[in-house]
Design an enzyme around this catalytic site. Structure first.
Site, mmCIF file in Angstrom:
data_model
loop_
_atom_site.group_PDB
_atom_site.id
_atom_site.type_symbol
_atom_site.label_atom_id
_atom_site.label_comp_id
_atom_site.label_asym_id
_atom_site.label_seq_id
_atom_site.Cartn_x
_atom_site.Cartn_y
_atom_site.Cartn_z
ATOM 1 N N GLY A 1 9.569 69.814 38.644
ATOM 2 C CA GLY A 1 8.599 68.060 38.706
ATOM 3 C C GLY A 1 8.063 67.747 37.412
ATOM 4 N N PRO A 2 7.677 66.564 37.479
ATOM 5 C CG PRO A 2 7.250 64.280 37.974
ATOM 6 C CD PRO A 2 7.456 65.536 38.523
ATOM 7 N N PRO A 3 5.280 66.917 34.347
ATOM 8 C CG PRO A 3 5.515 66.835 31.985
ATOM 9 C CD PRO A 3 6.162 66.223 33.394
ATOM 10 N N GLY A 4 2.183 68.205 34.947
ATOM 11 C CA GLY A 4 0.785 67.938 35.502
ATOM 12 C C GLY A 4 0.666 67.856 36.939
ATOM 13 C CB THR A 5 3.452 67.360 39.631
ATOM 14 O OG1 THR A 5 4.167 68.187 38.989
ATOM 15 C CG2 THR A 5 3.661 65.762 39.067
ATOM 16 C CD GLU B 1 -3.753 40.837 25.989
ATOM 17 O OE1 GLU B 1 -3.326 41.203 27.087
ATOM 18 O OE2 GLU B 1 -2.929 41.616 25.141
ATOM 19 C CG ASP C 1 4.246 42.479 25.577
ATOM 20 O OD1 ASP C 1 3.625 43.547 26.241
ATOM 21 O OD2 ASP C 1 3.666 41.657 24.876
#
Length: 657
Positions: A235-239, A459, A533
């Site tokens: 899984g992704p980091p920090g999960t 913005e 962007d």
């Protein structure tokens, strides 16, 4: 028989005799340099000496090495009560006359002049003798000290090596081939349990079954089932992959060996494979047991890929040994291997097959329900406000991992403490998300009025387009206060979609290009402020064409390789003609959305200007400011979160570089 065995035993080595020799050397230095027994006289001061000299108590003075004075008293003076306690003595008998006093002085010339002056004033004739001494024995012993230290260290190392030799793989110097795994057992105070793991219900169920099998094996073996040999957490980091492993260590009542994939890697040849053997040897001795290897991609990368220099031979040997230990001749099924990685695509196919890692448990980013549970876990130690709505916080953090949420909670507590509050409230959490996503506010950053006006319209262009388009993410907050590397930012609250349609991607691209389009409409000029962007929309357009097959010109094709091991190597998986077609299609998609944004802004130029002026005045505007100017959003959905200006919802920021 017992006596024979005892007689064959080697005497136990004790390193203390080395220290005894070193102490004896120091002791000898002190003896031969006159440090014991007062053989060179008792300490005094120059002032006392001059007083004794004036009283006529001094017989003669001996100056040694031009820095120390030794004082000999007359026979009559030595009988005085003041000098009786200064009679020399010591551990060893002295040879020759012994001084009564000794002291060190400063400048020799001044010292001699003072003695001559007192002699003249008091009609005395105290002679001064000069002497040079060298302590041959002391210097000899000092010269021997480094050799004694080296010999002592060498003997200590050799004893360590011979002691490690009885441990198999530990026979190498300093036990370098032994495993670095940390052992947790039922006696170890491991406080993490499955109650501390919020969300991740599917992953918890998988690993909990492994723990249950080790506790109650007959429940499964009675039906002919076998325990899985390995489970891979992906899984992704920090999960929460490592957190799950910690919970297993806390729940399982069996020995748990924990280490990182990099612990096997060493500069010496053969060390990695040796550590793997030693690890599994220890685990089998304590079976049933669990081995957890964090970041297994450090040793589990696919073999034979990009091996130009042969520098990964050692890593491949380590992997080969791991494969053999997990499923080879003589393997023990009572050892389970857990591993974690966020790069499963680079792992070797032989490592991923059934029989080694039977299960691959995917630990994904938490959804809104799981984020609420994670917030509840990390809010326990905080002194939070009673009115804090945890569900509100969960909705404001789409795409956040468990580690991100923990960081938000900690940052909110720090912000509240910085403000001198007694508890952490909702605004502190919103400020924390602001800080993490957008960066630190830089209100003192020097910016010209012209640049500030350009940022405000940029913005405002984002805000206007996102308000007008149906599928664009709802706007939450716009600011022209510099944060991090950006001069301004717009926050959105995107929907958590499982599938994305082309019209949704196009609307998001159009909103992202709204900033540059506003600059073109208002100033008839463009700037470098749209860098992030353009990067965002270019990636989206390329993904539409080359990954998701959403292009009419290229068709239903994808050039995405999910395994990460493309057979094409450094070459493109398409022809030059197709590459030109892809480039034209990407450019056409972006240009079409840019022109679309310009048309929308030209049709609402007065409202765009009004919004920019409000932004220049207040520096920060919220959803209600847009409602006053544009009216209620036509595409507002009932389930969309309503946000007021006092408690803005914050999510991913669109930064202007």
């Amino acid at each position: 028989m017992a006596n024979t065995k005892n007689s064959n035993k080697k005497p136990k080595f004790s390193p203390y005799w080395i220290y005894a020799i070193i102490l004896a050397v120091f002791f000898g230095i002190q003896i031969f340099s006159g440090g014991f027994g007062g053989q060179n006289g008792n300490e005094t001061t120059p002032a006392d000496f001059f007083s004794f000299l004036k009283d006529g108590d001094v017989k003669n003075v001996e100056i040694v090495n031009n820095r120390e004075a030794r004082v000999y008293l007359t026979t009559e003076a030595s009988q005085k009560e003041i000098h009786k306690k200064t009679r020399p003595g010591g551990m060893f008998p002295s040879v020759g006359p012994v001084p009564n006093y000794r002291f060190e002085f400063g400048d020799l010339k001044l010292f001699q002049e003072e003695i001559n002056k007192i002699n003249q004033e008091n009609n005395l004739n105290v002679p001064i003798a000069f002497k040079t001494e060298s302590n041959a024995w002391g210097e000899f012993l000092i010269s021997l000290l480094p050799f004694i230290l080296i010999i002592g260290v060498w003997i200590f190392i050799m004893r360590r090596m011979s002691a490690g030799g009885s441990g198999g793989a530990g026979g190498q110097i300093f036990n370098i081939g032994k495993s670095k795994a940390k052992l947790f057992d039922e006696k170890t105070d491991t406080k993490t349990s499955f109650k501390d793991v919020a969300g991740l219900e599917g992953a918890k169920e998988e690993v909990q079954e492994i723990v249950d099998f080790l506790k109650f094996p007959e429940k499964y073996t009675s039906l002919g089932g076998k325990i899985p040999k390995g489970a891979l957490l992906v899984g992704p980091p920090g999960t929460g992959k490592t957190l799950l492993a910690k919970a297993v260590a806390g729940e399982a009542k069996v020995p748990f060996f924990s280490l990182s994939g990099s612990d096997f890697v060493e500069m010496f040849v053969g060390v990695g494979a040796s550590r793997v053997r030693d690890l599994f040897k220890q685990a089998k001795e304590k079976s049933p047991s669990i081995i957890f290897i964090d970041e297994i991609d450090a040793i589990g990368r696919a073999r034979g890929k990009a091996n130009f220099s042969g520098s990964n031979d050692e890593r491949e040997n380590t992997l080969n040994q791991l494969l053999t230990e997990m499923d080879g001749f003589g393997t023990n099924t009572n050892v389970i291997v857990l591993a974690a990685t966020n790069r499963a695509d680079v792992l070797d196919g032989a490592l991923m097959r059934a029989g080694r890692f039977d299960r691959q448990i995917y630990v994904d980013l938490p959804d809104v329900r799981e984020r609420k549970e994670i917030f509840e876990v990390h809010l326990r130690p905080l002194k939070k406000d009673d009115s804090l709505d945890i569900e509100f916080l969960a909705k404001q953090t789409p795409g956040f991992s468990g580690a991100d949420i923990a960081n938000v909670c900690n940052e909110a507590a720090l912000i509240a403490a910085r403000k001198g509050k007694k508890s952490v409230n909702k605004q502190d959490f919103l400020d924390a998300v602001d800080r993490i996503v957008g960066g630190l506010e830089k209100k003192n950053k020097i910016i010209t009025p012209e640049e500030k006006r350009a940022v405000a319209f940029h913005e405002a262009g984002h805000a206007t387009i996102s308000w007008m388009l149906e599928h664009a993410a709802p706007l939450v907050k716009v600011t022209i206060v510099p944060r991090g590397r950006s001069l301004g930012a717009a926050w959105y609250l995107p929907e958590e979609r499982l599938i994305v349609r082309p019209e949704q991607m196009l609307d998001e691209m159009c909103a992202a290009l709204g900033g540059r389009a506003a600059e073109k409409v208002i100033f008839d000029k463009i700037s470098t402020g749209a860098l992030s962007d353009l990067e965002k929309v270019t990636k989206q357009a390329r993904a539409m064409v080359t990954i998701y097959g959403l292009s009419d010109q290229v068709g239903n094709l994808t050039y995405y390789d999910s395994s990460g091991q493309s057979e094409y190597g450094f070459t493109k998986p398409y022809s030059e003609q197709t590459a030109e077609l892809i480039d034209k299609e990407i450019s056409a998609i972006i240009e079409e959305q840019y022109q679309r944004a310009i048309k929308i802004l030209e049709a609402n130029k007065d409202k765009l200007t009004q919004l920019a002026e409000v932004l220049l005045e207040k520096e920060v505007i919220f959803k209600d400011n847009l409602e006053k100017i544009f009216g209620k959003r036509k595409f507002e959905k009932a389930e969309t979160l309503q946000i007021d200006s006092e408690s803005p919802a914050l999510s991913a920021a669109d930064e202007e570089e």
